[in-house]
Design an enzyme around this catalytic site. Structure first.
Site, mmCIF file in Angstrom:
data_model
loop_
_atom_site.group_PDB
_atom_site.id
_atom_site.type_symbol
_atom_site.label_atom_id
_atom_site.label_comp_id
_atom_site.label_asym_id
_atom_site.label_seq_id
_atom_site.Cartn_x
_atom_site.Cartn_y
_atom_site.Cartn_z
ATOM 1 N N ASN A 102 0.772 -1.394 -0.007
ATOM 2 C CA ASN A 102 0.078 0.135 0.037
ATOM 3 C C ASN A 102 0.912 1.283 0.010
ATOM 4 O O ASN A 102 1.868 1.250 0.592
ATOM 5 C CB ASN A 102 -1.033 0.073 1.029
ATOM 6 C CG ASN A 102 -1.874 -1.177 1.355
ATOM 7 O OD1 ASN A 102 -2.125 -1.965 0.316
ATOM 8 N ND2 ASN A 102 -2.463 -1.483 2.454
ATOM 9 N N HIS A 119 5.915 -0.612 -2.706
ATOM 10 C CA HIS A 119 5.544 0.334 -4.081
ATOM 11 C C HIS A 119 5.498 1.780 -3.770
ATOM 12 O O HIS A 119 4.786 2.556 -4.420
ATOM 13 C CB HIS A 119 3.848 -0.239 -4.337
ATOM 14 C CG HIS A 119 3.927 -1.615 -4.708
ATOM 15 N ND1 HIS A 119 2.611 -2.212 -4.553
ATOM 16 C CD2 HIS A 119 4.831 -2.314 -4.903
ATOM 17 C CE1 HIS A 119 2.958 -3.431 -5.401
ATOM 18 N NE2 HIS A 119 3.952 -3.619 -5.449
ATOM 19 N N CYS A 130 17.180 14.255 -10.682
ATOM 20 C CA CYS A 130 18.455 13.921 -9.654
ATOM 21 C C CYS A 130 17.935 12.834 -8.502
ATOM 22 O O CYS A 130 18.477 12.384 -7.801
ATOM 23 C CB CYS A 130 18.792 15.363 -9.098
ATOM 24 S SG CYS A 130 17.659 15.983 -8.023
ATOM 25 N N GLY A 191 -4.915 -9.353 3.333
ATOM 26 C CA GLY A 191 -5.657 -8.300 2.406
ATOM 27 C C GLY A 191 -4.947 -8.181 1.321
ATOM 28 O O GLY A 191 -5.098 -7.198 0.659
ATOM 29 N N SER A 193 -4.500 -9.716 -2.767
ATOM 30 C CA SER A 193 -5.110 -10.625 -3.911
ATOM 31 C C SER A 193 -3.786 -11.904 -4.160
ATOM 32 O O SER A 193 -4.039 -12.679 -4.877
ATOM 33 C CB SER A 193 -5.746 -10.011 -5.008
ATOM 34 O OG SER A 193 -4.830 -9.226 -5.458
HETATM 35 P P1 OAD Z 1 -6.157 -6.010 -4.404
HETATM 36 O O1 OAD Z 1 -7.115 -5.271 -4.683
HETATM 37 O O2 OAD Z 1 -5.794 -6.911 -5.698
HETATM 38 O O3 OAD Z 1 -6.706 -7.361 -3.491
HETATM 39 C C1 OAD Z 1 -7.404 -6.696 -2.123
HETATM 40 C C2 OAD Z 1 -7.544 -8.126 -1.316
HETATM 41 O O4 OAD Z 1 -8.061 -7.707 -0.063
HETATM 42 C C3 OAD Z 1 -8.709 -9.000 -1.928
HETATM 43 O O5 OAD Z 1 -8.250 -10.166 -1.819
HETATM 44 C C4 OAD Z 1 -9.751 -8.912 -0.986
HETATM 45 O O6 OAD Z 1 -10.525 -10.065 -0.964
HETATM 46 C C5 OAD Z 1 -8.925 -8.605 0.350
HETATM 47 N N1 OAD Z 1 -9.823 -7.853 1.337
HETATM 48 C C6 OAD Z 1 -11.013 -6.740 1.039
HETATM 49 N N2 OAD Z 1 -11.272 -6.526 2.071
HETATM 50 C C7 OAD Z 1 -10.786 -6.986 3.212
HETATM 51 C C8 OAD Z 1 -10.401 -6.869 4.805
HETATM 52 N N3 OAD Z 1 -11.363 -6.077 5.265
HETATM 53 N N4 OAD Z 1 -9.620 -7.580 5.322
HETATM 54 C C9 OAD Z 1 -8.860 -8.402 4.489
HETATM 55 N N5 OAD Z 1 -8.986 -8.591 3.259
HETATM 56 C C10 OAD Z 1 -9.607 -7.775 2.712
HETATM 57 O O7 OAD Z 1 -5.034 -5.442 -3.759
HETATM 58 P P2 OAD Z 1 -3.416 -5.737 -3.494
HETATM 59 O O8 OAD Z 1 -3.401 -7.449 -3.603
HETATM 60 O O9 OAD Z 1 -2.983 -4.925 -2.433
HETATM 61 O O10 OAD Z 1 0.144 -2.021 -7.249
HETATM 62 O O11 OAD Z 1 -2.951 -5.206 -5.007
HETATM 63 C C11 OAD Z 1 -1.398 -5.546 -5.217
HETATM 64 C C12 OAD Z 1 -0.894 -4.339 -5.918
HETATM 65 O O12 OAD Z 1 -2.155 -4.196 -7.422
HETATM 66 C C13 OAD Z 1 -1.095 -3.067 -5.389
HETATM 67 O O13 OAD Z 1 -0.158 -2.673 -4.682
HETATM 68 C C14 OAD Z 1 -1.402 -2.167 -6.590
HETATM 69 C C15 OAD Z 1 -2.108 -2.701 -7.562
HETATM 70 O O14 OAD Z 1 -1.648 -2.685 -9.021
HETATM 71 C C16 OAD Z 1 0.747 -0.859 -7.738
HETATM 72 O O15 OAD Z 1 0.013 0.130 -8.072
HETATM 73 C C17 OAD Z 1 2.202 -1.104 -8.289
#
Ligand code: OAD
Length: 244
Positions: A102, A119, A130, A191, A193
């Site tokens: 995040n 990230h 620079c 939290g 995916s």
């Molecule tokens: P995702 O949006 O892909 O996944 C979010 C996850 O959180 C899902 O598996 C949901 O089921 C889960 N979730 C939702 N509510 C929740 C809760 N209250 N408690 C626990 N889990 C919950 O987000 P990321 O995996 O973080 O990168 O995505 C990875 C990266 O993709 C991000 O950092 C970003 C994006 O592209 C960049 O921007 C480089």
């Protein structure tokens, strides 16, 4: 439900590593990227297009507009019980390392001192010429700040200090996270995916090195099969129940 044996295992762990993703901030009101009704789209552009390395070259102004919009949303939001519990764990465990995908700064806002921001952070700009960075925290909502910001050192144009699609993660941050994943006895995957690498690979490193891997997520993910157990639920409800 959390098994008593799991609680005991976590309480007696010496080295704990946590990998967090957008879901840890969901209960604060931060939208996740995937799940819950489709991917994020902004002004007709999927987030992996507007958040891409090519967009910095093609349309830096649009990139700033997108991240300014997101920063404006985040400015109003507060850490939730998941963030505060993880900040407490930093004090309670012998060795606790948290790496987050995040960019929202909510782990630090909850008091976590050492956050590995894989990230980058939305609260900083970085000079395209620079590489120096500067904080955007003091910019007030409402006023129109200079875009792109100008570097105070060399006068170059600045970009958001975040990792965009098509870019490498900061090597030193990833290295520290990989070391912590390698030496932990318990690894939490909270939290996320688990589809974006190399961040998701940190859970694989922990598993290969013999850690017990616990996922906290309301849904199954790409990492669920690798995990020793998945606790289904919201991070802000599950994490405080460990009562470390
Ligand atoms: P995702 O949006 O892909 O996944 C979010 C996850 O959180 C899902 O598996 C949901 O089921 C889960 N979730 C939702 N509510 C929740 C809760 N209250 N408690 C626990 N889990 C919950 O987000 P990321 O995996 O973080 O990168 O995505 C990875 C990266 O993709 C991000 O950092 C970003 C994006 O592209 C960049 O921007 C480089």
């Amino acid at each position: 439900m959390i098994r008593e044996s799991t609680v005991e295992r976590v309480r007696s762990a010496k080295n704990v590593f946590a990998l967090t993703g957008a879901g840890v901030s969901a209960e604060s009101g931060v939208p996740t990227f995937r799940g819950g009704g489709g991917a994020t789209v902004w002004k007709g552009m999927p987030f992996d297009v507007i958040s891409s390395a090519q967009m910095v070259e093609r349309d830096l102004a649009a990139v700033w507009e997108w991240f300014d919009y997101r920063r404006g949303v985040l400015r109003e939001l507060k850490p939730n019980a998941a963030h505060t519990t993880l900040a407490e764990w930093e004090e309670k465990f012998n060795d606790f390392t948290l790496a987050t995908q995040n960019i929202d700064g909510l782990h630090a806002a909850a008091g976590l001192k050492d956050v590995l921001e894989l990230h980058g952070t939305i609260w900083q700009a970085r000079c395209l010429a620079c590489d120096r960075s500067k904080s955007l925290r003091d910019e007030r909502g409402g006023e129109q700040p200079q875009r792109p910001p100008v570097c105070g050192t060399c006068g170059g144009e600045m970009r958001p200090d975040v990792v965009l699609f098509g870019e490498m993660l900061p090597a030193n941050v990833l290295e520290r996270a990989a070391e912590a994943a390698e030496r932990c006895d318990v690894c939490f995957v909270i939290g996320t995916s688990g589809v974006v690498y190399p961040a998701a690979g940190l859970a694989e490193i922990a598993k290969r090195a013999g850690a017990y891997v616990i996922e906290i997520n309301p849904e199954r993910t790409a990492l669920s099969d690798l995990c020793d157990e998945t606790i289904k639920g919201q991070a802000g409800e599950i994490l405080p129940r460990f009562q470390i």
